[in-house]
Scaffold this motif. Structure first.
Motif, short mmCIF file in Angstrom:
data_model
loop_
_atom_site.label_atom_id
_atom_site.label_comp_id
_atom_site.label_asym_id
_atom_site.label_seq_id
_atom_site.Cartn_x
_atom_site.Cartn_y
_atom_site.Cartn_z
N ARG A 191 -10.18 7.62 6.52
CA ARG A 191 -9.94 8.18 5.39
C ARG A 191 -8.37 8.20 5.03
O ARG A 191 -7.76 8.04 3.89
CB ARG A 191 -10.50 9.80 5.44
N ARG A 192 -7.48 8.04 5.89
CA ARG A 192 -6.26 8.39 5.94
C ARG A 192 -5.65 6.81 5.28
O ARG A 192 -4.66 6.85 4.40
CB ARG A 192 -5.44 8.79 7.42
N ILE A 193 -6.21 5.81 5.84
CA ILE A 193 -5.72 4.70 5.64
C ILE A 193 -6.11 4.50 4.20
O ILE A 193 -5.15 3.75 3.49
CB ILE A 193 -6.42 3.56 6.66
N LEU A 194 -7.17 4.61 3.96
CA LEU A 194 -7.78 4.66 2.26
C LEU A 194 -6.73 5.29 1.48
O LEU A 194 -6.33 5.01 0.25
CB LEU A 194 -9.08 4.94 2.25
N ARG A 195 -6.61 6.46 1.71
CA ARG A 195 -5.26 7.30 1.03
C ARG A 195 -4.30 6.50 0.94
O ARG A 195 -3.60 6.60 -0.21
CB ARG A 195 -5.10 8.61 1.68
N ASP A 196 -3.43 5.89 2.12
CA ASP A 196 -2.32 5.47 2.15
C ASP A 196 -2.39 4.25 1.05
O ASP A 196 -1.36 3.88 0.49
CB ASP A 196 -1.97 4.86 3.62
N ILE A 197 -3.33 3.53 1.20
CA ILE A 197 -3.68 2.32 0.46
C ILE A 197 -3.59 2.58 -1.11
O ILE A 197 -2.97 1.80 -2.02
CB ILE A 197 -4.83 1.48 0.84
N ALA A 198 -4.29 3.54 -1.53
CA ALA A 198 -4.22 3.90 -2.67
C ALA A 198 -2.87 4.68 -3.62
O ALA A 198 -2.74 4.50 -4.41
CB ALA A 198 -5.33 5.14 -2.90
N ARG A 199 -2.37 4.99 -2.48
CA ARG A 199 -0.52 5.35 -2.79
C ARG A 199 0.22 4.00 -2.87
O ARG A 199 1.44 4.69 -3.41
CB ARG A 199 -0.31 6.48 -1.96
N SER A 200 0.03 3.17 -2.42
CA SER A 200 1.01 2.00 -2.25
C SER A 200 0.68 0.76 -3.38
O SER A 200 -0.53 0.85 -3.52
CB SER A 200 1.06 1.48 -0.82
N ARG B 256 -0.40 -3.01 -4.21
CA ARG B 256 -1.35 -3.63 -3.72
C ARG B 256 -0.80 -4.74 -2.67
O ARG B 256 -1.66 -5.25 -1.67
CB ARG B 256 -2.38 -4.30 -4.66
N PHE B 257 0.28 -5.16 -3.14
CA PHE B 257 0.89 -6.33 -2.28
C PHE B 257 1.68 -5.55 -0.95
O PHE B 257 1.90 -6.49 -0.22
CB PHE B 257 1.92 -7.12 -2.97
N MET B 258 2.00 -4.37 -0.68
CA MET B 258 2.44 -3.75 0.25
C MET B 258 1.53 -3.54 1.30
O MET B 258 0.54 -3.04 1.44
CB MET B 258 3.07 -2.46 -0.24
N PRO B 259 2.02 -4.03 2.69
CA PRO B 259 1.45 -3.68 3.87
C PRO B 259 1.28 -2.42 4.34
O PRO B 259 2.29 -1.45 4.09
CB PRO B 259 2.14 -4.62 4.96
N VAL B 260 0.11 -1.98 4.56
CA VAL B 260 -0.06 -0.52 4.99
C VAL B 260 -0.72 -0.55 6.44
O VAL B 260 -1.51 -1.42 6.97
CB VAL B 260 -1.30 0.26 4.24
N THR B 261 -0.11 0.19 7.39
CA THR B 261 -0.30 0.15 8.75
C THR B 261 -1.73 0.90 9.06
O THR B 261 -2.07 1.70 8.64
CB THR B 261 0.58 1.25 9.58
N VAL B 262 -2.47 0.00 9.73
CA VAL B 262 -3.90 0.26 9.97
C VAL B 262 -4.01 0.75 11.59
O VAL B 262 -4.69 1.93 11.88
CB VAL B 262 -4.97 -0.87 10.06
#
Length: 629
Positions: free
Chosen positions: A114-123, A125-131
């Motif tokens: 859930r936290r990953i999905l939240r971070d993706i929604a805030r960033s 789309r081309f920005m890497p998000v730590t999984v």
């Protein structure tokens, strides 16, 4: 051919219109040509720069966090390679499906998902998000092998905070963790770009929190070429930035590890400090937690266990654990008595109890100690002697001496969470509880019980001030920042007579080095290493008349939380004091049985290693228990 008048008028009108149109076109051409000349010739440098800025992007790079080392330069907190997995959402048509596939290799629980999905929604789309971070080499290799089937997944190697000794330094070093929205609110806006970088960590507890700004360093930058959508094409230049400052602590790694091994398995704390400089040599709190897990994200189930444990592993016991000092407080009462005019040679008869009005206050020794002078009362830890002395000098004299020796106050210690404890007075009780002070409360304060509360750090300071001849040494744990030694606070005389100090010192020596002393069997027999100490046992419950009538009450027969706390304070060497120490074992029974052996072993190790040795810095000096303590 002759043109009629009407046709002539039409021809002239057409000619004028054509000329006007041609004139307008000419003017427009000249204006366009002029504008093109202005833009392409006169403004060529400016627009070339703007075009370059649109093509080239400057991006912040997180600096390496500064190392934390012990007094000899050995790393306690540093940085290590971090095998991690990033996700670029624009490269996958189904983020959740990608995460589900990845979870077959790397565990991702629902909370983390859930936290990953939240971070993706805030960033973007081309920005890497730590999984996932902190992968083993095997996991990292497995992700790389399966990368073709994991759309949007980007394996990466970065840097992360590492605590090589885990629990042993947890409560002092603290930990770093991801930046929260609440953290951002406390930071200046210009720092937000750095704090929002993927994987950036800040200090959340302990030394990491106190010196976070020093340890962060200065961010670097990466100059990259991007396309119209902001996607990186290539890196043009890179400035790694400036690492955070190195922080040198006063701790000795070897002593700390030895002390941890000695208290591990107990709910306990131990503090060792230099009696002259105030350097903290070792400070441990058990049980503890693994700070590396806070960095990566503590598993929910494991964190719940920490919160629910009756042994309070998250509590920094040396600073925030508050306990009645029990008989370790008797030296303070003795010194207050000497300053009040009571002769140390004067004897008080101990029949095993002390009567005040209709109430009897009992000594830990059922049959009593007989006639006691001040030295013997400390040596044998006679409660009745101190009941009598406390009543005669009054609570205000006791409170005043307590504050001189560092009780009931904080020291602005570098680690957050320090508690002041409590030195009670009639004024305090009236203000806090709306009640008057009773003489019986003075009597039990004489043996370190009642409202009186102290921390293990305060007990170490109290002992250090007794050992160093009555100077106001202040404890500290930071030795240097960025290569610059920090100044020591001046140590001033407490205004206590030499006679009073000698009574306390001689009494502590009797406890450990004279036959019959309550800690005689836990002395250090090595010549030149003798220690002076005082045992203490602090009740946590009231003993009923019925229990007392049945005979001896054994701690081991009680529920753990109802057992007495075990305490011990000491300093060494006796003839040239250098180190002071306190040990508190929660619900450990008697001080002589549980705390004294631990303190003896740790102090012996300190004396063998002599961590203060040639690096010592000495500050300038200015003008009740129911068992044996």
């Amino acid at each position: 051919m002759q043109i009629s008048g009407r046709d002539s008028n039409r021809y002239q009108t057409f000619t004028r219109r054509a000329a006007l149109l041609a004139g307008i076109q000419g003017i427009a051409f000249v204006a366009l040509a002029g504008r093109m000349y202005y833009l392409q010739v006169l403004k060529t440098d400016q627009y070339r720069m703007l075009a370059e800025e649109n093509r080239v992007s400057m991006r912040l790079l997180a600096p390496l966090r500064g190392n934390i080392v012990d007094r000899f330069g050995r790393p306690l907190a540093s940085n290590k390679q971090n095998y991690r997995v990033m996700l670029i959402s624009e490269q996958t048509s189904d983020v959740e499906e990608t995460l589900n596939r990845l979870s077959r290799i790397v565990e991702i629980d629902e909370f983390r998902k859930r936290r990953i999905l939240r971070d993706i929604a805030r960033s973007p789309r081309f920005m890497p998000v730590t999984v996932a971070e902190g992968l083993t080499w095997e996991q990292f290799a497995q992700v790389n092998i399966n990368e073709p089937d994991l759309a949007g997944i980007l394996p990466d190697v970065g840097e992360t905070r590492d605590y090589p000794y885990g629990e042993e330094f947890a409560h002092i070093l603290g930990y770093v963790a991801a930046v929260s929205d609440r953290d951002l609110e406390k930071e200046p806006r210009e720092a937000h770009r750095l704090l929002k970088l993927p994987g950036f960590r800040i200090g959340k507890e302990g030394i990491e929190r106190t010196y976070d700004r020093h340890l962060r360093g200065t961010p670097g930058s990466s100059q990259v070429e991007v396309n119209a959508y902001g996607r990186v094409i290539r890196e043009l230049a890179k400035d790694p930035g400036k690492p955070g400052q190195e922080l040198v602590l006063t701790l000795d790694l070897d002593v700390q590890r030895f002390a941890w091994e000695r208290v591990k398995g107990e709910s306990a704390s131990a503090v060792v400090m230099d009696v002259h400089s105030g350097d903290i040599i070792s400070i441990v709190s058990a049980p503890a937690y693994n700070p590396n897990l806070f960095n990566m994200g503590y598993p929910t189930a494991e964190y719940k266990k920490l919160l629910e444990s009756q042994y309070l592993p998250l509590l920094n016991k040396p600073l925030a654990g508050m306990y009645p000092p029990g008989s370790t407080f008797k030296m303070v009462v003795a010194m207050a008595a000497v300053e009040a005019g009571i002769e140390p040679s004067q004897r008080v008869h101990c029949p095993g109890h002390y009567s005040l009005g209709s109430h009897d206050f009992h000594c830990w020794k059922r049959g009593g100690h007989g006639a006691m002078n001040m030295h013997d009362a400390i040596k044998y830890s006679c409660d009745v002697y101190f009941y009598d002395v406390a009543r005669r000098i009054g609570i205000n004299a006791i409170a005043e001496m307590s504050r001189k020796f560092g009780l009931g106050q904080t020291y602005n210690f570098e680690v957050p969470g320090e508690k002041a404890g409590l030195v009670p007075t009639p004024e305090w009780k009236r203000a806090a509880r709306g009640e008057v002070w009773h003489q019986g409360e003075t009597v039990i304060a004489g043996i370190g019980q009642g409202y009186l509360l102290t921390t293990p750090l305060q007990l170490a300071v109290m002992t250090a001030r007794i050992a160093n001849g009555g100077h106001s040494v202040i404890p500290h744990i930071t030795r240097a920042i960025g290569g610059e030694l920090l100044p020591l606070p001046p140590s001033k005389p407490l205004g206590v007579s030499e006679r009073a100090l000698q009574v306390a010192q001689a009494g502590m020596n009797g406890v450990t080095n004279e036959p019959g002393g309550t800690a005689y069997r836990h002395r250090i027999p090595d010549p030149g290493m003798e220690l002076a100490g005082k045992t203490g046992t602090a009740q946590v419950r009231r003993i009923s008349r019925a229990e007392r009538a049945t005979g001896v009450i054994r701690n081991e027969d009680l529920e753990w939380r109802q057992r007495d706390h075990a305490l011990y304070v000491c300093y060494a060497p006796v003839h040239e004091p250098r180190y002071a120490m306190s040990v508190v074992v929660e619900h450990g029974g008697s001080g002589s049985g549980a705390a004294a052996p631990i303190a003896r072993d740790i102090m012996h190790e300190v004396l063998l290693r002599n961590p203060g040795g040639p690096q010592a810095r000495r500050p300038e000096t200015g003008s009740g228990t129911e068992e044996a303590g």
